[in-house]
Design an enzyme around this catalytic site. Sequence first.
Site, PDB file in Angstrom:
ATOM      1  N   ASN A   7       1.225  -1.062   0.110  1.00 39.13           N
ATOM      2  CA  ASN A   7       0.248   0.197  -0.301  1.00 39.13           C
ATOM      3  C   ASN A   7       0.746   1.339  -0.163  1.00 39.13           C
ATOM      4  OD1 ASN A   7      -1.812   1.811   0.688  1.00 39.13           O
ATOM      5  ND2 ASN A   7      -2.619   1.520   2.686  1.00 39.13           N
ATOM      6  N   LYS A   9      -0.003   4.386  -0.154  1.00 35.38           N
ATOM      7  CA  LYS A   9      -0.290   5.773   0.400  1.00 35.38           C
ATOM      8  C   LYS A   9      -0.191   6.632  -0.792  1.00 35.38           C
ATOM      9  CE  LYS A   9       0.303   3.376   4.461  1.00 35.38           C
ATOM     10  NZ  LYS A   9       0.769   3.288   6.267  1.00 35.38           N
ATOM     11  N   HIS A  93      -9.793   1.092   5.434  1.00 29.71           N
ATOM     12  CA  HIS A  93      -7.381   1.168   6.447  1.00 29.71           C
ATOM     13  C   HIS A  93      -7.600   2.026   7.153  1.00 29.71           C
ATOM     14  CE1 HIS A  93      -3.654   2.464   6.752  1.00 29.71           C
ATOM     15  NE2 HIS A  93      -3.202   1.168   5.870  1.00 29.71           N
ATOM     16  N   GLU A  95      -6.145   4.665   8.085  1.00 30.15           N
ATOM     17  CA  GLU A  95      -6.270   6.045   8.163  1.00 30.15           C
ATOM     18  C   GLU A  95      -7.109   6.864   7.027  1.00 30.15           C
ATOM     19  OE1 GLU A  95      -2.254   5.667   5.594  1.00 30.15           O
ATOM     20  OE2 GLU A  95      -1.725   4.585   7.539  1.00 30.15           O
ATOM     21  N   GLU A 164      -4.688  -5.008  11.003  1.00 34.04           N
ATOM     22  CA  GLU A 164      -3.771  -3.833  10.672  1.00 34.04           C
ATOM     23  C   GLU A 164      -3.801  -2.933  12.152  1.00 34.04           C
ATOM     24  OE1 GLU A 164      -2.045  -2.973   6.914  1.00 34.04           O
ATOM     25  OE2 GLU A 164      -3.696  -0.965   6.904  1.00 34.04           O
ATOM     26  N   GLY A 170       3.299   2.930  10.504  1.00 33.33           N
ATOM     27  CA  GLY A 170       3.970   3.280  10.592  1.00 33.33           C
ATOM     28  C   GLY A 170       5.065   3.908  11.630  1.00 33.33           C
ATOM     29  N   SER A 210       3.709  -2.037   9.981  1.00 34.06           N
ATOM     30  CA  SER A 210       5.791  -2.067   9.869  1.00 34.06           C
ATOM     31  C   SER A 210       6.769  -3.335   9.761  1.00 34.06           C
ATOM     32  CB  SER A 210       6.293  -1.690  11.316  1.00 34.06           C
ATOM     33  OG  SER A 210       6.019  -0.450  12.380  1.00 34.06           O
TER      34      SER A 210
HETATM   35  P1  13P Z   1       3.878   0.366   7.532  1.00 32.40           P
HETATM   36  O1  13P Z   1       4.268  -0.578   7.181  1.00 32.40           O
HETATM   37  O2  13P Z   1       4.144   1.591   6.917  1.00 32.40           O
HETATM   38  O3  13P Z   1       3.709   0.340   9.067  1.00 32.40           O
HETATM   39  O4  13P Z   1       2.070   0.711   6.699  1.00 32.40           O
HETATM   40  C1  13P Z   1       1.194  -0.710   7.398  1.00 32.40           C
HETATM   41  C2  13P Z   1      -0.041  -0.059   6.475  1.00 32.40           C
HETATM   42  O5  13P Z   1      -0.904   1.061   7.346  1.00 32.40           O
HETATM   43  C3  13P Z   1      -0.516  -0.458   5.247  1.00 32.40           C
HETATM   44  O6  13P Z   1      -1.667  -0.276   4.903  1.00 32.40           O
END
Ligand code: 13P
Length: 249
Positions: A7, A9, A93, A95, A164, A170, A210
Site C-alpha cells: 500500500n 499511501k 484502511h 488512515e 492492521e 508506520g 511495520s
Molecule cells: P507500514 O508498513 O508503513 O507500517 O504501514 C502499514 C499499512 O498501513 C499498510 O496498509
Amino acid sequence: MAVIAGNWKMYMGPAETRAFFAALQVGAAADRNELIIFPPTVSLGAAVSSPDRDPRVQLGVQNVHWESTGAFTGETSAIMAAEVGAKFALVGHSERRHVFAETDEEVALKVVAARDHGLVPVVCVGETLDERRADRVEEVILRQLRAAVSALAGGQGRFLIAYEPVWAIGTGETATPDDASSAHQTLRAELEASLGIAAALRTPILYGGSVKPSNAAELLSAPEVDGVLVGGASLDPDSFLGIALAGGG
Ligand code: 13P
C-alpha cells in the site's frame, strides 16, 4: 501461496511508479505468492501501462466511493477504478477510518460497491493502542469485520481481510507473531460462524503494520497469517521483493 501486498499511501507519482516497475524483477517470487500493489489513484494508469510491469503483479485502488457517479468532488468510484485496471480495493484502511473519519457504515457501502464492480475488497480492521490497553481488541475487530461481511450478505464473492493494529502502522513497532495469530484466529472464527468453514478457510487474512524484509518471514510463518499488507517498505523495489521472497516458502 502468500499474499504480499504493498500500500503506497500518498507516495509515488506516475514517474516514480514507472521507475518502480522497471526496477522490480519479481522472478520466482511471483510463482509462490500473489503480489498486489496499491498505488495512489493518480498513478494507477501509469502502473497499468508500465511496459516493465510483470503482469503477475496485480493492482488495486486504495479507496473507492460507494456511488458509481455523482457530485462527489475528489472521489473515485469503484467502477472507474476497475475501468482503469484495478483488480482489488482497500476498504476501511485505518488512515481512512481515523484520519478521514470513515465509519463502519461507509466501509460496508464501499465493500459492496467494490464487489458489485468486480473489484476484490481488502477489508482492513484493527484496534488503536488505547483499545488494546483496554483489552478491547476482539470487540473492535469483530465489530469492524461484521459490519463489512454482513453487508455482503451471502453474495460475497472473493474478499480478503487485513488485520492492521493502528499502533503498529508506520511506527516501526510490529505486533508479535503471537499477537497477529491470535487476532487472525478471532477473525477466522467469526468468518466461519457467519459464512461457513469453506469461506473462512479460503479468505486470506493479511497482517499489516511495520512489516519489513527483516521481520516478514517470521510473521508469514505465524499460524493463521496468510500474507502481509506493507506500507513504507513497499515503496522500494528491493525491499518489496525481499518481503516477497520471504513468502510462500
Ligand atoms: P507500514 O508498513 O508503513 O507500517 O504501514 C502499514 C499499512 O498501513 C499498510 O496498509
